[in-house]
Design an enzyme around this catalytic site. Structure first.
Site, PDB file in Angstrom:
ATOM      1  CB  SER A  23      -0.881   0.040   1.249  1.00 57.90           C
ATOM      2  OG  SER A  23      -1.849  -0.962   1.189  1.00 57.90           O
ATOM      3  NE  ARG A  27      -2.508   4.714   0.369  1.00 56.88           N
ATOM      4  CZ  ARG A  27      -3.101   3.562   0.044  1.00 56.88           C
ATOM      5  NH1 ARG A  27      -2.397   2.563  -0.491  1.00 56.88           N
ATOM      6  NH2 ARG A  27      -4.406   3.398   0.241  1.00 56.88           N
ATOM      7  N   GLY A  97      -6.202  -3.939  -7.629  1.00 56.92           N
ATOM      8  CA  GLY A  97      -7.369  -3.104  -7.358  1.00 56.92           C
ATOM      9  C   GLY A  97      -6.942  -1.743  -6.829  1.00 56.92           C
ATOM     10  NE  ARG A 125     -10.950  -6.754  -6.523  1.00 56.66           N
ATOM     11  CZ  ARG A 125      -9.881  -6.469  -5.804  1.00 56.66           C
ATOM     12  NH1 ARG A 125      -8.682  -6.726  -6.283  1.00 56.66           N
ATOM     13  NH2 ARG A 125     -10.004  -5.924  -4.628  1.00 56.66           N
ATOM     14  CB  SER A 170     -13.192   1.496   0.971  1.00 57.03           C
ATOM     15  OG  SER A 170     -12.287   1.381  -0.120  1.00 57.03           O
ATOM     16  CD  GLN A 172      -8.443  -0.946  -3.075  1.00 57.96           C
ATOM     17  OE1 GLN A 172      -9.456  -1.096  -3.765  1.00 57.96           O
ATOM     18  NE2 GLN A 172      -7.515  -1.880  -2.961  1.00 57.96           N
ATOM     19  CG  ASP A 318      -5.607  -6.788   2.480  1.00 55.01           C
ATOM     20  OD1 ASP A 318      -6.729  -6.892   1.930  1.00 55.01           O
ATOM     21  OD2 ASP A 318      -4.829  -5.849   2.243  1.00 55.01           O
ATOM     22  CE  LYS A 345     -10.739  -6.521   0.266  1.00 55.12           C
ATOM     23  NZ  LYS A 345     -10.320  -5.142   0.040  1.00 55.12           N
ATOM     24  NE  ARG A 349      -8.177 -12.391  -0.628  1.00 60.72           N
ATOM     25  CZ  ARG A 349      -7.393 -11.326  -0.570  1.00 60.72           C
ATOM     26  NH1 ARG A 349      -7.595 -10.405   0.353  1.00 60.72           N
ATOM     27  NH2 ARG A 349      -6.403 -11.176  -1.436  1.00 60.72           N
TER      28      ARG A 349
HETATM   29  C1  S3P Z   1      -5.742  -1.207   0.141  1.00 62.17           C
HETATM   30  C2  S3P Z   1      -6.965  -1.145   0.729  1.00 62.17           C
HETATM   31  C3  S3P Z   1      -7.779  -2.328   1.053  1.00 62.17           C
HETATM   32  C4  S3P Z   1      -6.976  -3.618   0.951  1.00 62.17           C
HETATM   33  C5  S3P Z   1      -6.083  -3.648  -0.254  1.00 62.17           C
HETATM   34  C6  S3P Z   1      -5.112  -2.484  -0.231  1.00 62.17           C
HETATM   35  C7  S3P Z   1      -5.016   0.054  -0.123  1.00 62.17           C
HETATM   36  O1  S3P Z   1      -8.861  -2.380   0.154  1.00 62.17           O
HETATM   37  O2  S3P Z   1      -7.829  -4.739   0.930  1.00 62.17           O
HETATM   38  O3  S3P Z   1      -5.335  -4.854  -0.287  1.00 62.17           O
HETATM   39  O4  S3P Z   1      -3.795   0.021  -0.370  1.00 62.17           O
HETATM   40  O5  S3P Z   1      -5.659   1.102  -0.076  1.00 62.17           O
HETATM   41  P1  S3P Z   1     -10.260  -1.603   0.433  1.00 62.17           P
HETATM   42  O6  S3P Z   1      -9.935  -0.196   0.591  1.00 62.17           O
HETATM   43  O7  S3P Z   1     -11.088  -1.841  -0.778  1.00 62.17           O
HETATM   44  O8  S3P Z   1     -10.825  -2.249   1.654  1.00 62.17           O
END
Ligand code: S3P
Length: 431
Positions: A23, A27, A97, A125, A170, A172, A318, A345, A349
């Site tokens: 993550s 970023r 994702g 997704r 979330s 993301q 995760d 995911k 899962r």
């Molecule tokens: C992530 C956010 C999570 C996580 C993914 C990485 C990120 O997803 O499951 O592996 O780096 O922002 P969600 O924000 O959809 O929960």
């Protein structure tokens, strides 16, 4: 690719490090590309997911250089907030994702046209969660099922800051909106029902972008520019999670994992395992650019089942596949509810971990929004499938260490999306 073959282990011993945080690496690349000047990212994760993010920015004119040898830093020559140029081809984000959703936020306010897509799993997704609020900001985004499925065509538009309450926690979605907010007119204000991982907030602050946080509310005004800098990436807690759990459930283990990111929005698994009876000590606590880091010392302990509370779900999101493995060997029942996100995911899962742990003799049942595991059954080796999902494949390999006989996990190539070198590292500590 050859399947992973695992036998029952007599104990995990040693001191290891795990690769950089996925993550944070995404970023760091994104913010480095949008900053003015050089950003050097040390300890970055050179996995397929993150390399897709880097190549997307290269396609938009940002020079990004990987180190010549393993461990060398990544160098990004950022051209400023408005310095991206129109990509002449579709941006393929592979299996990621995070890359696709965050990039959609970056692209929505540009003065150019772009298309983002990914592999078969990513194109299944849901994307509406980012497309709906981005459209409220003024974005024009097209895709199958009214923009819910990639490929997404992003016709850059002038955006305005909005106040938006995320319907579900979330990181993301939150991050896509924060990145879109960098180019919007006016203030962006976001709230979440439960806190999700806050790496974007921390890296914004680290880059000198002021952000206000009041309780569950996050707000900021777009900066005019910000400068590149050095970023040090901690080890990925979600990768360490497989080793933490392995050392907990395999008798006669004592394992030290150094330099692990222990951001409290990520470490739900530590709290849950502690409640189950695990022995995990955090030593040498420190910070790498606003991110808490520690060395973890893990000793094996018998576990008991537990009920996972809804507020624990985002910070454990995760880690559910590996938590299911711990629950399968624990005494008593474990109930996970409020975790319907797991169905969208890299695989469903809830279904895939149930199917595979059943093959190993676990007593595990699907619930619409979670799982019910009656622990304490003896696990035995089986031929398992990874379902195109890195975390399912790694969780099953760990289950194999605690199971009688031999376990084979097909689909090990997917592990490279987040954890290159997983199999070798596991073999090096498991006797
Ligand atoms: C992530 C956010 C999570 C996580 C993914 C990485 C990120 O997803 O499951 O592996 O780096 O922002 P969600 O924000 O959809 O929960």
């Amino acid at each position: 690719m050859k399947p992973i073959v695992v036998r029952k282990s007599k104990g995990l011993q040693g001191t290891i490090t795990v690769p950089g945080d996925k993550s944070i690496t995404h970023r760091a690349i994104i913010l480095g590309a949008l900053a003015r000047g050089t950003t050097v990212v040390k300890g970055y994760l050179p996995s397929e997911d993150c390399l897709h993010t880097a190549s997307a920015f290269r396609s938009m004119g940002i020079p990004i250089e990987e180190g010549k040898k393993a461990g060398d830093p990544l160098r990004i020559e950022g051209k400023g907030l408005r310095g991206l140029s129109e990509p002449s081809a579709v941006l393929d984000l592979g299996n990621s994702g995070t890359a696709l959703r965050l990039l959609t936020g970056v692209l929505a306010g540009r003065d150019f046209f772009s298309v983002v897509t990914g592999d078969e799993s990513l194109r299944r997704r849901p994307m509406r969660r980012v497309v709906v609020p981005l459209r409220q900001m003024g974005a024009e985004i097209h895709g199958r099922q009214d923009g819910d499925r990639a490929p997404l065509a992003v016709c850059g538009r002038r955006l305005k800051g909005i106040a938006y309450a995320l319907p579900a926690a979330s990181a993301q979605v939150k991050s896509a909106l924060l990145l879109a907010g960098l180019l919007a007119d006016g203030r962006t204000v976001l709230t979440e029902p439960f806190p999700s991982r806050d790496h974007t907030e921390r890296i914004f602050r680290g880059m000198g972008i002021p952000l206000e946080i009041k309780g569950a509310e996050l707000s900021f005004d777009p900066p005019s520019e910000f400068s590149g800098r050095e970023i040090l990436v901690p080890g990925d807690f979600s990768s360490a999670a497989f080793f933490i759990t392995a050392a907990t459930i395999v008798k006669n283990s004592e394992l030290t994992i150094r330099n692990v990111g222990v951001n409290p929005t990520r470490t739900g698994l530590l709290e849950l395992l502690a409640e189950m009876g695990a022995d995990i000590r955090l030593e040498n606590r420190r910070e790498f650019n606003q991110e808490p880091v520690a060395d973890l010392v893990v000793r094996s302990r018998p576990l008991k089942g537990l009920r996972v509370r809804p507020e624990s779900v985002p910070k454990t999101i995760d880690e559910f596949p590996i938590l299911c493995v711990a629950a399968a060997v624990a005494e008593g029942e474990t109930v996970i509810r409020g975790a319907e996100e797991l169905r969208v995911k890299e695989s469903d899962r809830i279904r895939t971990i149930t199917l595979e742990l059943l093959k190993m003799g676990a007593d595990i049942e699907e619930l619409p929004d979670g799982l019910l595991i009656r622990g304490g059954r003896k696990l035995s080796g089986a031929r398992c499938a990874g379902h195109g999902d890195h975390r399912i494949a790694m969780a099953l390999a760990v289950a194999g260490l605690a199971a009688d006989g031999e376990t084979t996990v097909e689909g090990s190539q997917w592990i490279a999306t987040s954890f290159p070198g997983f199999e070798q590292l596991l073999q090096s500590v498991a006797q």
